[in-house]
Design an enzyme around this catalytic site. Structure first.
Site, mmCIF file in Angstrom:
data_model
loop_
_atom_site.group_PDB
_atom_site.id
_atom_site.type_symbol
_atom_site.label_atom_id
_atom_site.label_comp_id
_atom_site.label_asym_id
_atom_site.label_seq_id
_atom_site.Cartn_x
_atom_site.Cartn_y
_atom_site.Cartn_z
ATOM 1 N N TRP A 101 0.819 -1.210 0.000
ATOM 2 C CA TRP A 101 0.000 0.000 0.000
ATOM 3 C C TRP A 101 0.851 1.256 0.000
ATOM 4 O O TRP A 101 0.552 2.212 -0.723
ATOM 5 C CB TRP A 101 -0.989 0.003 1.169
ATOM 6 C CG TRP A 101 -2.097 -0.982 0.950
ATOM 7 C CD1 TRP A 101 -2.344 -2.105 1.686
ATOM 8 C CD2 TRP A 101 -3.090 -0.956 -0.080
ATOM 9 N NE1 TRP A 101 -3.426 -2.780 1.182
ATOM 10 C CE2 TRP A 101 -3.908 -2.097 0.094
ATOM 11 C CE3 TRP A 101 -3.365 -0.097 -1.142
ATOM 12 C CZ2 TRP A 101 -4.986 -2.391 -0.751
ATOM 13 C CZ3 TRP A 101 -4.439 -0.388 -1.978
ATOM 14 C CH2 TRP A 101 -5.234 -1.524 -1.777
ATOM 15 N N ASP A 175 -1.829 6.258 6.679
ATOM 16 C CA ASP A 175 -2.918 5.505 6.056
ATOM 17 C C ASP A 175 -3.311 4.445 7.081
ATOM 18 O O ASP A 175 -2.586 3.466 7.262
ATOM 19 C CB ASP A 175 -2.411 4.877 4.760
ATOM 20 C CG ASP A 175 -3.445 3.954 4.111
ATOM 21 O OD1 ASP A 175 -4.521 3.736 4.701
ATOM 22 O OD2 ASP A 175 -3.158 3.445 3.006
ATOM 23 N N LYS A 199 -12.737 -1.813 5.928
ATOM 24 C CA LYS A 199 -11.972 -2.832 6.637
ATOM 25 C C LYS A 199 -12.503 -2.967 8.066
ATOM 26 O O LYS A 199 -12.833 -4.040 8.511
ATOM 27 C CB LYS A 199 -10.481 -2.471 6.678
ATOM 28 C CG LYS A 199 -9.885 -2.031 5.339
ATOM 29 C CD LYS A 199 -9.704 -3.174 4.370
ATOM 30 C CE LYS A 199 -9.447 -2.745 2.929
ATOM 31 N NZ LYS A 199 -8.272 -1.926 2.697
HETATM 32 C C1 LIG Z 1 -7.752 -1.307 1.379
HETATM 33 C C2 LIG Z 1 -6.658 -0.331 1.544
HETATM 34 C C3 LIG Z 1 -6.526 0.784 0.700
HETATM 35 C C4 LIG Z 1 -7.376 1.010 -0.528
HETATM 36 O O1 LIG Z 1 -8.644 1.335 -0.255
HETATM 37 P P1 LIG Z 1 -9.704 1.540 -1.436
HETATM 38 O O2 LIG Z 1 -10.922 1.893 -0.667
HETATM 39 O O3 LIG Z 1 -9.814 0.260 -2.192
HETATM 40 O O4 LIG Z 1 -9.221 2.644 -2.303
HETATM 41 C C5 LIG Z 1 -5.505 1.679 0.961
HETATM 42 N N1 LIG Z 1 -4.659 1.495 1.999
HETATM 43 C C6 LIG Z 1 -4.743 0.436 2.804
HETATM 44 C C7 LIG Z 1 -3.781 0.280 3.921
HETATM 45 C C8 LIG Z 1 -5.753 -0.513 2.613
HETATM 46 O O5 LIG Z 1 -5.840 -1.573 3.434
#
Ligand SMILES: *Cc1c(COP(=O)(O)O)cnc(C)c1O
Length: 368
Positions: A101, A175, A199
Site C-alpha cells: 500500500w 494511512d 476494513k
Molecule cells: C484497502 C486499503 C486501501 C485502498 O482502499 P480503497 O478503498 O480500495 O481505495 C488503501 N490502503 C490500505 C492500507 C488498505 O488496506
C-alpha cells in the site's frame, strides 16, 4: 443458525448487531417513514445521523478539537492523490515504504509532487519495519507518509514515530485504513490520517479523513473542489452528496464500539485488549507449529491481518475447502503474497480465532 466466521481483508465482516439494527431500520428510520437511502442529505434526519457519527467518532478516537473529521469518497486509493494535492504545496514528500500500500501511495503521489523514499523494507520482502532512527528524512519535506498497517503484507507500526524527535517538522500522514479503531491514536504525532471504511468501520463507499486544522487551505489549483479538504471541512462533509448509507452504517458501528467493554476498559481501549488477545492466540499457534509459518518480524506483526503459509503449498486448495466447510470464510491470501491471510478486525470475536486455530490444528494432523 450461527453465521460463519468471515476473515475477509475488506470489505470485511461487520458486527452482527450492527447488521441487524440496519435491517430493522431499513424501511422506516426512527419513525420518519423513510429508509436512510431515501433521505435528502440536507434533511434534519440525515443531519442528525451525520452529526452523531462525527461526534461518536471524535469521542471514540479521542480526536482533539484542532482536528477536523471529514467523510469523503474515493477510498484509500483516491487519498493517495488527494493528500499530495492538498498538502504538497509544490514541494517534495517523504515516503516510508513498508509494503504494497505504501508503494502504491508513493507511485500515485509522484504524479503530483516530488515523492522520495526515506526508508524501505523492500529488501526484506516487506517483513520488517525500518527503525525510525534510520529514516533519511528530508528537512524540507511537506509531509511524511507512513502506512501504519500494511493490509497485504501484515506489517503494523505499533508505535507511531515522533518526527519532531527525529529532527523533522513535517506533519506525519498515516494511512490507517485497515486498523482504524483497533487501538488508540497518538494525535500529537499525526497531521493527517485517512482510511477507507470497509476494513474496520463499515461498508465501502465512505473514506474517513482526520486532518489538523492548519493543514487546510493549501490545495493545489488543480485539486478538484470536491477533494479540497478546506472546502469539504467548510461544508461539513456536504459540499456534494456524501455517501449517506455508508456514513449511517459506520455510525452504527461507532455506537457499537462505544458499547464494548473488556474488564474496566471500554470503546477502542477494549477493542485493543481483545485484538491483542486474538493476535497472540493466532501467532502463538502458528509459531509453535512446524506446518504453518508467518514471515513477519515479531516487533511489527499486524494484529489485524495475519498472512501465513502452509508447509506444503500443494495443500492450499484443500485447506481453503476444509475451512469453508468448517464455517471459516475468505482465508485465501492476497495474490501478491500467496498462502493464506486471516483478517481479524474488530468485528471478529475471539471465538472466531479459536475456531480457526482448532481447524488449523486438525488440518495439520491429517497431513502428518
Ligand atoms: C484497502 C486499503 C486501501 C485502498 O482502499 P480503497 O478503498 O480500495 O481505495 C488503501 N490502503 C490500505 C492500507 C488498505 O488496506
Amino acid at each position: 443458525m450461527a453465521r460463519p466466521y468471515n476473515f475477509s481483508a475488506g470489505p470485511a465482516a461487520m458486527p452482527a448487531d450492527v447488521l441487524q439494527q440496519a435491517a430493522a431500520e431499513m424501511l422506516d428510520w426512527h419513525g420518519s417513514g423513510m429508509s436512510v437511502v431515501e433521505m435528502s442529505h440536507r434533511g434534519k434526519e440525515f443531519g442528525a445521523i451525520l452529526d452523531a457519527a462525527e461526534r461518536d467518532l471524535r469521542d471514540l478516537l479521542a480526536v482533539p478539537g484542532h482536528f477536523r473529521i471529514l467523510f469523503m469518497q474515493g477510498g484509500g486509493l483516491a487519498e493517495n492523490a488527494i493528500v499530495p494535492l492538498n498538502l504538497s504545496r509544490g514541494g517534495s514528500v517523504d515516503f516510508v515504504i513498508t509494503g504494497s500500500w505504501s508503494q502504491k501511495s508513493l507511485k500515485e503521489a509522484g504524479r503530483y509532487c516530488a515523492a522520495r523514499i526515506a526508508a524501505s523494507n523492500e529488501a526484506d520482502g516487506h517483513t520488517t519495519l525500518p527503525d525510525p532512527s534510520s529514516w533519511q528524512l528530508d528537512r524540507n519535506a511537506r509531509y511524511v507518509h507512513l502506512c501504519s498497517n500494511e493490509t497485504i503484507n501484515g506489517v503494523e507500526v505499533h508505535e507511531l514515530p515522533d518526527l519532531e524527535a527525529l529532527g523533522s517538522s513535517a506533519p506525519l500522514v498515516i494511512d490507517f485504513s485497515s486498523h482504524v479503531a483497533s487501538r488508540p491514536v497518538d494525535w500529537s504525532r499525526v497531521g493527517l490520517a485517512f482510511g477507507g471504511a470497509q476494513k474496520n468501520l463499515g461498508p465501502a463507499g465512505v473514506t474517513l479523513v482526520v486532518v489538523r486544522e492548519d493543514l487546510l487551505g493549501h490545495a493545489l489549483k488543480t485539486c478538484p473542489s470536491a477533494f479540497d479538504y478546506k472546502i469539504v471541512a467548510d461544508n461539513h462533509s456536504m459540499y456534494n452528496t456524501p455517501p449517506t448509507f455508508s456514513i449511517y452504517m459506520a455510525g452504527l458501528t461507532f455506537q457499537w464500539l462505544k458499547r464494548q467493554t473488556e474488564g474496566s476498559l471500554s470503546g477502542v481501549a477494549a477493542m485493543q485488549a481483545r485484538n491483542i488477545a486474538k493476535a497472540e492466540l493466532l501467532y502463538g499457534f502458528i509459531d509453535q507449529s512446524s506446518y504453518y509459518t508467518n514471515k513477519v518480524a515479531a516487533n511489527c506483526r499486524s494484529r489485524m491481518n495475519v498472512p501465513f503459509f502452509l508447509h506444503d503449498e500443494s495443500r492450499n486448495e484443500a485447506f481453503l475447502a476444509g475451512a469453508k466447510a468448517a464455517g471459516l470464510l475468505q482465508l485465501k491470501g492476497h495474490k501478491s503474497v500467496g498462502g493464506m491471510r486471516a483478517s481479524i478486525y474488530n468485528a471478529m470475536p475471539i471465538e472466531g480465532v479459536q475456531a480457526l486455530v482448532a481447524f488449523m490444528r486438525d488440518f495439520e494432523k491429517t497431513q502428518a
